[in-house]
Design a protein around this motif. Structure first.
Motif, PDB file in Angstrom:
ATOM      1  N   GLN A 119       0.944  -1.207  -0.027  1.00  0.00           N
ATOM      2  CA  GLN A 119       0.004   0.128  -0.122  1.00  0.00           C
ATOM      3  C   GLN A 119       1.001   1.359  -0.319  1.00  0.00           C
ATOM      4  O   GLN A 119       0.547   2.094  -0.714  1.00  0.00           O
ATOM      5  CB  GLN A 119      -0.953  -0.175   1.091  1.00  0.00           C
ATOM      6  N   TRP A 120       1.983   1.208   0.798  1.00  0.00           N
ATOM      7  CA  TRP A 120       2.990   2.386   0.912  1.00  0.00           C
ATOM      8  C   TRP A 120       4.077   1.685   1.787  1.00  0.00           C
ATOM      9  O   TRP A 120       3.789   1.333   2.804  1.00  0.00           O
ATOM     10  CB  TRP A 120       2.199   3.521   1.572  1.00  0.00           C
ATOM     11  N   PRO A 121       5.471   2.153   1.326  1.00  0.00           N
ATOM     12  CA  PRO A 121       6.464   1.434   1.920  1.00  0.00           C
ATOM     13  C   PRO A 121       7.187   2.305   3.157  1.00  0.00           C
ATOM     14  O   PRO A 121       7.915   1.753   3.608  1.00  0.00           O
ATOM     15  CB  PRO A 121       7.428   1.495   0.656  1.00  0.00           C
ATOM     16  N   PHE A 122       6.364   3.431   3.283  1.00  0.00           N
ATOM     17  CA  PHE A 122       6.867   4.281   4.448  1.00  0.00           C
ATOM     18  C   PHE A 122       6.190   4.239   5.562  1.00  0.00           C
ATOM     19  O   PHE A 122       4.642   4.262   5.330  1.00  0.00           O
ATOM     20  CB  PHE A 122       7.479   5.574   4.161  1.00  0.00           C
ATOM     21  N   ALA A 123       6.580   4.700   6.652  1.00  0.00           N
ATOM     22  CA  ALA A 123       5.774   4.643   7.997  1.00  0.00           C
ATOM     23  C   ALA A 123       5.340   6.240   8.052  1.00  0.00           C
ATOM     24  O   ALA A 123       6.227   6.973   7.921  1.00  0.00           O
ATOM     25  CB  ALA A 123       6.565   4.262   9.147  1.00  0.00           C
ATOM     26  N   TYR A 124       3.930   6.282   8.311  1.00  0.00           N
ATOM     27  CA  TYR A 124       3.481   7.674   8.622  1.00  0.00           C
ATOM     28  C   TYR A 124       2.372   7.823   9.817  1.00  0.00           C
ATOM     29  O   TYR A 124       1.628   6.615   9.829  1.00  0.00           O
ATOM     30  CB  TYR A 124       2.985   8.586   7.522  1.00  0.00           C
ATOM     31  N   ARG A 125       2.301   8.761  10.152  1.00  0.00           N
ATOM     32  CA  ARG A 125       0.988   9.243  10.953  1.00  0.00           C
ATOM     33  C   ARG A 125       0.229  10.194  10.315  1.00  0.00           C
ATOM     34  O   ARG A 125       0.703  11.198   9.903  1.00  0.00           O
ATOM     35  CB  ARG A 125       1.321   9.574  12.479  1.00  0.00           C
ATOM     36  N   ALA A 126      -1.088  10.259  10.261  1.00  0.00           N
ATOM     37  CA  ALA A 126      -2.086  11.180   9.654  1.00  0.00           C
ATOM     38  C   ALA A 126      -3.056  11.431  10.731  1.00  0.00           C
ATOM     39  O   ALA A 126      -3.555  10.649  11.460  1.00  0.00           O
ATOM     40  CB  ALA A 126      -2.615  10.656   8.273  1.00  0.00           C
ATOM     41  N   LEU A 127      -3.614  12.801  10.713  1.00  0.00           N
ATOM     42  CA  LEU A 127      -4.674  13.358  11.410  1.00  0.00           C
ATOM     43  C   LEU A 127      -5.767  13.861  10.585  1.00  0.00           C
ATOM     44  O   LEU A 127      -5.405  14.767   9.579  1.00  0.00           O
ATOM     45  CB  LEU A 127      -4.113  14.284  12.402  1.00  0.00           C
ATOM     46  N   LEU A 128      -7.002  13.651  10.839  1.00  0.00           N
ATOM     47  CA  LEU A 128      -7.875  14.496  10.033  1.00  0.00           C
ATOM     48  C   LEU A 128      -8.835  15.260  11.123  1.00  0.00           C
ATOM     49  O   LEU A 128      -9.194  14.489  12.240  1.00  0.00           O
ATOM     50  CB  LEU A 128      -8.926  13.647   9.383  1.00  0.00           C
ATOM     51  N   ARG A 129      -9.060  16.498  11.066  1.00  0.00           N
ATOM     52  CA  ARG A 129      -9.872  17.291  12.183  1.00  0.00           C
ATOM     53  C   ARG A 129     -11.082  17.828  11.273  1.00  0.00           C
ATOM     54  O   ARG A 129     -10.792  18.495  10.317  1.00  0.00           O
ATOM     55  CB  ARG A 129      -8.921  18.232  12.406  1.00  0.00           C
ATOM     56  N   PHE A 130     -12.280  17.509  11.591  1.00  0.00           N
ATOM     57  CA  PHE A 130     -13.402  17.887  11.202  1.00  0.00           C
ATOM     58  C   PHE A 130     -13.999  19.024  12.151  1.00  0.00           C
ATOM     59  O   PHE A 130     -14.290  18.686  13.326  1.00  0.00           O
ATOM     60  CB  PHE A 130     -14.457  16.929  10.796  1.00  0.00           C
ATOM     61  N   ASP A 131     -14.409  20.141  11.809  1.00  0.00           N
ATOM     62  CA  ASP A 131     -14.888  21.294  12.580  1.00  0.00           C
ATOM     63  C   ASP A 131     -16.207  21.658  11.714  1.00  0.00           C
ATOM     64  O   ASP A 131     -16.200  22.453  10.839  1.00  0.00           O
ATOM     65  CB  ASP A 131     -14.137  22.503  12.918  1.00  0.00           C
ATOM     66  N   LEU A 132     -17.416  21.301  12.251  1.00  0.00           N
ATOM     67  CA  LEU A 132     -18.677  22.014  11.558  1.00  0.00           C
ATOM     68  C   LEU A 132     -19.112  23.132  12.355  1.00  0.00           C
ATOM     69  O   LEU A 132     -19.186  23.305  13.278  1.00  0.00           O
ATOM     70  CB  LEU A 132     -19.905  20.586  11.792  1.00  0.00           C
ATOM     71  N   ARG A 133     -19.863  23.927  11.591  1.00  0.00           N
ATOM     72  CA  ARG A 133     -20.555  25.108  11.936  1.00  0.00           C
ATOM     73  C   ARG A 133     -21.867  24.883  11.094  1.00  0.00           C
ATOM     74  O   ARG A 133     -22.090  24.540  10.262  1.00  0.00           O
ATOM     75  CB  ARG A 133     -19.678  26.482  11.665  1.00  0.00           C
ATOM     76  N   GLU A 134     -22.656  25.894  11.633  1.00  0.00           N
ATOM     77  CA  GLU A 134     -24.047  26.221  11.065  1.00  0.00           C
ATOM     78  C   GLU A 134     -23.813  26.375   9.605  1.00  0.00           C
ATOM     79  O   GLU A 134     -24.776  25.855   8.624  1.00  0.00           O
ATOM     80  CB  GLU A 134     -24.959  27.262  11.793  1.00  0.00           C
ATOM     81  N   CYS A 135     -22.945  27.089   9.241  1.00  0.00           N
ATOM     82  CA  CYS A 135     -22.797  27.507   7.861  1.00  0.00           C
ATOM     83  C   CYS A 135     -21.528  26.994   7.154  1.00  0.00           C
ATOM     84  O   CYS A 135     -20.961  27.755   6.087  1.00  0.00           O
ATOM     85  CB  CYS A 135     -22.966  28.850   7.587  1.00  0.00           C
ATOM     86  N   GLY A 136     -20.804  26.233   7.499  1.00  0.00           N
ATOM     87  CA  GLY A 136     -19.608  25.729   7.092  1.00  0.00           C
ATOM     88  C   GLY A 136     -18.931  24.411   7.604  1.00  0.00           C
ATOM     89  O   GLY A 136     -19.331  24.199   8.698  1.00  0.00           O
ATOM     90  N   LEU A 137     -17.955  24.055   6.868  1.00  0.00           N
ATOM     91  CA  LEU A 137     -17.295  23.033   7.515  1.00  0.00           C
ATOM     92  C   LEU A 137     -15.823  23.023   7.137  1.00  0.00           C
ATOM     93  O   LEU A 137     -15.246  23.549   6.079  1.00  0.00           O
ATOM     94  CB  LEU A 137     -17.697  21.507   6.649  1.00  0.00           C
TER      95      LEU A 137
END
Length: 294
Positions: A119-137
């Motif tokens: 899948q991928w030969p290197f080690a990594y760490r990934a983060l995803l941050r979701f912030d929801l607002r009434e009129c946006g993301l």
């Protein structure tokens, strides 16, 4: 399924399906169009409205690339092609790290050889941050090189937008890559004429699957029959924009990306967008989408 709430807005997240968005809606309006793509087998038939592109965007030709004198071969992950698409973050289960009513942080650790090297030969760490607002993301993305050697990476996000109600699209870019029969970059041309979205225009039945370069990191979508619009803004690292408008389908994709398509095999392209991270190095970016009445 995790659901975030902000006023009448709702965001569904699927950590087990590549950290994908299931839906984003407010009242009777869905701002994303969930798609079940049979070519993306790892999504297991789930309809998703958007997903992260980690540790690269779009295609690597035939799954092969060289880096620092070593050749690597990745396993195909898209039915019908021997190219490898969109990294491996969308193929993996993410962990829930933080959760509030209107925000969530997901985490992924890829550690070969325990995790698939193909899948991928290197080690990594990934983060995803979701912030929801009434009129946006807002979507924050980070990748950290947890390997003991340098690592080439890219980032991107792949949202699907509904194509109905006279959807119009506008953005400014300097150039666009034409594609060959393998959907790989062929020739770089000015983003003019039929390639131009400088003036907002009806998407209609256009068939585009191309990578734009030098866009201004802002794109505008409008559904005039619904009286709604959406503005997408991206961080400076997202120097490329992939536009995908498959004919006959009820959606389009407008994908901010740090790297051009097949950038790993285009070392001569000065702005190809591959970032080489030393051990412990990080790459971060944000995508913000705001909705409003036209």
């Amino acid at each position: 399924m995790i659901e975030l709430k902000a006023g009448e807005a709702r965001l569904g997240l699927l950590p087990d399906v590549g950290g994908a968005i299931a839906y984003w809606r407010r009242g009777g309006m869905s701002f994303l169009h969930p798609v079940a793509d049979p070519h993306l087998v790892a999504q297991r038939g789930r309809a998703v409205g958007g997903y992260p592109l980690v540790p690269f965007s779009n295609r690597i030709a035939h799954g092969r690339f060289g880096f620092e004198g070593q050749e690597y071969q990745l396993a195909p992950n898209f039915v019908g092609e021997d190219n490898v698409l969109h990294g491996n973050g969308w193929e993996r289960r993410w962990r829930l790290d933080l959760l509030a009513d209107d925000s969530a942080t997901l985490e992924l650790d890829h550690e070969p050889p325990g995790d698939p090297v193909a899948q991928w030969p290197f080690a990594y760490r990934a983060l995803l941050r979701f912030d929801l607002r009434e009129c946006g993301l807002s979507i924050g993305m980070m990748i950290e090189n947890t390997d003991t050697r340098d690592q080439p990476v890219g980032l991107g996000f792949h949202p699907y937008f509904p194509r109905h109600n006279g959807l119009r699209l506008g953005f400014s870019a300097q150039s666009v890559w034409t594609s060959d029969d393998d959907h790989l970059p062929s020739l770089r041309v000015p983003a003019q004429g039929d390639w131009s979205f400088e003036k907002m225009r009806d998407v209609g039945g256009a068939a585009i699957d191309n990578c734009y370069a030098g866009w201004t990191r802002s794109a505008f979508l409008r559904w005039p029959r619904l009286g709604m619009s959406l503005t997408m803004e991206a961080s400076d690292i997202f120097r490329h924009l992939v536009l995908y408008t498959p004919p006959g389908q009820p959606f389009i994709a407008v994908e901010p990306a740090s790297n051009m398509n097949d950038a790993f095999n285009r070392p001569g392209v000065e702005d190809g967008g591959i970032h080489v991270l030393p051990p412990g190095g990080k790459l971060e970016g944000h995508v913000r989408m705001t909705v409003a009445t036209c």
